[in-house]
Scaffold this motif. Structure first.
Motif, PDB file in Angstrom:
ATOM      1  N   ILE A 251       0.785  -1.398  -0.126  1.00 19.44           N
ATOM      2  CA  ILE A 251       0.138  -0.100  -0.283  1.00 19.44           C
ATOM      3  C   ILE A 251       0.620   1.118  -0.071  1.00 19.44           C
ATOM      4  CG2 ILE A 251      -0.327   0.298   3.025  1.00 19.44           C
ATOM      5  CD1 ILE A 251      -3.093   0.145  -0.318  1.00 19.44           C
TER       6      ILE A 251
ATOM      7  N   GLU B  41      -2.599   7.140  -0.081  1.00 23.15           N
ATOM      8  CA  GLU B  41      -3.686   6.152  -0.252  1.00 23.15           C
ATOM      9  C   GLU B  41      -3.547   5.523   1.340  1.00 23.15           C
ATOM     10  OE1 GLU B  41      -3.855   2.689  -2.931  1.00 23.15           O
ATOM     11  OE2 GLU B  41      -2.061   2.444  -2.744  1.00 23.15           O
ATOM     12  N   ILE B  42      -3.272   5.376   2.149  1.00 20.78           N
ATOM     13  CA  ILE B  42      -3.267   5.978   3.974  1.00 20.78           C
ATOM     14  C   ILE B  42      -4.016   6.416   4.405  1.00 20.78           C
ATOM     15  CG2 ILE B  42      -2.577   5.394   5.993  1.00 20.78           C
ATOM     16  CD1 ILE B  42      -0.580   3.362   4.416  1.00 20.78           C
TER      17      ILE B  42
ATOM     18  N   CYS C 234      -7.633   7.772   4.422  1.00 20.49           N
ATOM     19  CA  CYS C 234      -8.213   7.531   4.656  1.00 20.49           C
ATOM     20  C   CYS C 234      -7.986   6.021   5.838  1.00 20.49           C
ATOM     21  CB  CYS C 234      -9.495   6.852   4.215  1.00 20.49           C
ATOM     22  SG  CYS C 234     -11.153   6.054   4.931  1.00 20.49           S
ATOM     23  N   PRO C 235      -7.007   6.571   6.884  1.00 22.94           N
ATOM     24  CA  PRO C 235      -6.235   5.676   7.724  1.00 22.94           C
ATOM     25  C   PRO C 235      -6.787   4.707   8.130  1.00 22.94           C
ATOM     26  CG  PRO C 235      -5.868   7.523   8.363  1.00 22.94           C
ATOM     27  CD  PRO C 235      -7.239   7.897   7.197  1.00 22.94           C
TER      28      PRO C 235
ATOM     29  N   LYS D 114      -9.531   3.032   7.362  1.00 24.44           N
ATOM     30  CA  LYS D 114     -10.289   2.064   5.772  1.00 24.44           C
ATOM     31  C   LYS D 114      -8.885   0.961   6.275  1.00 24.44           C
ATOM     32  CE  LYS D 114     -10.032   1.652   0.403  1.00 24.44           C
ATOM     33  NZ  LYS D 114      -9.923   2.032  -0.253  1.00 24.44           N
ATOM     34  N   TYR D 115      -7.226   1.408   6.272  1.00 16.69           N
ATOM     35  CA  TYR D 115      -6.108   0.561   6.261  1.00 16.69           C
ATOM     36  C   TYR D 115      -5.932   0.203   7.900  1.00 16.69           C
ATOM     37  CZ  TYR D 115      -6.173   2.153   1.591  1.00 16.69           C
ATOM     38  OH  TYR D 115      -6.121   2.489  -0.055  1.00 16.69           O
TER      39      TYR D 115
ATOM     40  N   ILE E  81      -0.533  -4.322   7.101  1.00 20.66           N
ATOM     41  CA  ILE E  81      -0.544  -3.846   5.890  1.00 20.66           C
ATOM     42  C   ILE E  81       0.910  -3.527   5.641  1.00 20.66           C
ATOM     43  CG2 ILE E  81      -2.255  -2.212   6.085  1.00 20.66           C
ATOM     44  CD1 ILE E  81      -0.044  -0.702   6.870  1.00 20.66           C
TER      45      ILE E  81
ATOM     46  N   ILE F 271       4.163  -1.829   3.273  1.00 17.48           N
ATOM     47  CA  ILE F 271       4.301  -0.587   3.139  1.00 17.48           C
ATOM     48  C   ILE F 271       5.923  -1.136   2.698  1.00 17.48           C
ATOM     49  CG2 ILE F 271       5.202   0.793   5.545  1.00 17.48           C
ATOM     50  CD1 ILE F 271       3.612   2.982   4.041  1.00 17.48           C
TER      51      ILE F 271
ATOM     52  N   GLU G 247       1.007  -3.708  11.783  1.00 15.37           N
ATOM     53  CA  GLU G 247       0.045  -3.566  12.318  1.00 15.37           C
ATOM     54  C   GLU G 247      -0.530  -1.284  12.327  1.00 15.37           C
ATOM     55  OE1 GLU G 247      -3.845  -3.672  15.626  1.00 15.37           O
ATOM     56  OE2 GLU G 247      -1.845  -4.606  16.060  1.00 15.37           O
ATOM     57  N   LEU G 248      -0.758  -1.115  11.447  1.00 17.21           N
ATOM     58  CA  LEU G 248      -1.304  -0.168  11.154  1.00 17.21           C
ATOM     59  C   LEU G 248      -3.018   0.353  12.932  1.00 17.21           C
ATOM     60  CD1 LEU G 248      -2.578   2.696   8.252  1.00 17.21           C
ATOM     61  CD2 LEU G 248      -3.465   2.684  10.690  1.00 17.21           C
TER      62      LEU G 248
END
Length: 464
Positions: free
Chosen positions: A2, A6-7, A10-11, A13-14, A18, A20, A79-80
């Protein structure tokens, strides 16, 4: 993987697991926790990576097992975690770290403030710094805004040649292009260069403007614009001059000087508005670290109606000024940057158009006014920079154009096609030129053209 772009959109959403990748801006190791500031180039903002000191790095095949440092390229799986009450909206808790590219301890872009002069010596790496990441992202948005402005108005985009045999500006500041051997240049019987042995069988130059070729298409499509690289061999070392730069040049048939200024004003406001809306983080950065009056000045451009004065009126205002200019003012001289900035910053405090210049200081193609002394030429002056646009209503009268060319001793064999535009269905038309690099300087507050061009080419300087 990702992207950060994009993150950041809309954080929420993710949130969760993830992957990166990016380049390390800073790395800090602690006894209980370690941090990496990671940027993947898709956003001005970076992500904070948090991991346990015991978490091992894995390495791409062939890489040395060196510690993570500023400049390394890494892939992070983890993990976000949303952090709504913190300065950052999220952070990434890593559970797997993979080194994609090592970086030695002598990496030239350490976590400290480097001077712009130093960064000019690091053209391969300076895009990774905050300053230049912001500059070149703004440059990209400006280009898109320019195309958007003209395309929405039905202009036809024309690619004009970079190779020419005409000095379109009439100044002689052009680079010659040849395949002739420079250590043994063939000569004619009278000692002149024998271009019959050259690639084009005639002298060739790098174009200093696409304008004259743009006029060809304007007199067929009505409204056109060109947008591409141009070249000038002016041996100048000022902060505003480059040997290679990009120009935007619209040409409009059935258009006089007043309408030309209308389009130029609308375009400038569109570019400024789009950049401020689409690059808020970058513009805040420039306002804080480069020019703390930038956002206020740009908002003034969007909100103001640009005034219009004649060159003669401008000279009168300068003569009345209680200022000792470095260059004394007189009618007939080309206005200097100090004069232009005084008019926009002290007298009007906003952008202004200056029109009707003496014909001797403007290009040969500018339309002669009825007074016989001035031409329908215009410069747009803006606070902080001075001239940013130059344009004119073009001379559409065949006899006047022919007389002007002859008076200047121009080689008519090179310009016959240009005269033919007046001979065959010529019509009044106008246009202007905007230097992309100077526009980016104005939008960012950067003081040197070398710092807004990805790979600057200036007098006595071509590093790569």
């Amino acid at each position: 993987m990702i992207t950060l772009r994009e993150i950041l959109r809309c954080p929420e959403k993710y949130a969760g697991q993830i992957c990166i990748g990016g380049w390390v801006r800073t790395a800090r190791s602690g006894k209980n926790v370690c941090f990496i500031e990671l940027n993947d180039g898709t956003s001005f903002a970076s992500a904070q990576i948090v991991y346990d000191p015991a978490l091992p790095f894995t390495y791409e095949a062939g890489l040395e097992t060196e510690p993570v440092r500023t400049g390394c390229a890494v892939r992070v799986e983890g993990e976000l975690v949303l952090t709504p009450n913190a300065q950052q909206a999220f952070e990434i808790h890593a559970n797997a770290l993979h080194m994609l590219g090592n970086c030695p301890v002598d990496y030239p872009m350490q976590k400290k403030r480097h001077s712009l002069e130093y960064l000019r010596t690091q053209q391969t790496l300076r895009p990774r710094t905050n300053t230049f990441a912001a500059v070149f992202r703004v440059r990209s948005v400006v280009c898109d805004a320019i195309h958007n402005f003209f395309q929405r108005r039905g202009f036809v985009y024309v690619h004009t040649p970079l190779l020419t045999n005409a000095d379109c500006e009439g100044r002689g500041e052009m680079f010659q292009v040849t395949t002739l051997p420079l250590d043994n240049i063939p000569k004619t019987a009278n000692g002149a260069v024998d271009f019959s042995e050259d690639f084009f069988k005639k002298a060739a130059l790098l174009s200093g403007t696409g304008q004259m070729y743009g006029e060809v298409f304007a007199l067929a499509f009505r409204d056109i614009y060109t947008f591409g690289p141009t070249f000038r061999s002016e041996y100048s070392f000022t902060a505003r001059h480059a040997a290679e730069f990009w120009m935007i040049e619209p040409e409009m048939a059935f258009c006089d000087l007043e309408e030309d200024m209308d389009i130029a004003e609308a375009m400038i406001k569109h570019i400024v508005r789009e950049t401020m809306e689409r690059c808020p983080l970058e513009m805040e950065f420039f306002n804080k670290f480069i020019d703390n009056g930038l956002l206020e000045r740009l908002q003034n451009v969007v909100d103001s109606e640009f005034d219009r004065i004649t060159y003669t009126e401008a000279v009168a205002l300068l003569l009345q000024a209680k200022v000792e200019f470095q260059f004394p003012v007189s009618w007939g001289m080309d206005l200097q940057s100090e004069h232009e900035r005084y008019l926009t910053e002290t007298v009007y405090r906003k952008p202004i158009f200056v029109t009707d210049y003496p014909k001797e200081i403007k290009p040969f193609y500018a339309r002669e006014n009825d007074d016989g002394k001035t031409v329908a030429a215009v410069d747009l002056l803006v606070p902080g920079v001075g001239e940013i646009i130059g344009g004119s209503q073009r001379e559409e009268r065949f006899d006047r154009m022919e007389q002007r060319c002859e008076a200047l001793g121009m080689d008519m064999t090179r310009y016959q096609w240009y005269l033919d535009l007046r001979r065959y269905g010529g019509v009044y038309h106008a246009g202007y030129g905007l230097g992309l690099d100077r526009m980016v300087m104005y939008l960012t507050g950067m003081g040197n053209i070398r710092d807004v061009a990805p790979f600057p080419r200036t007098a006595a300087n071509m590093e790569m």
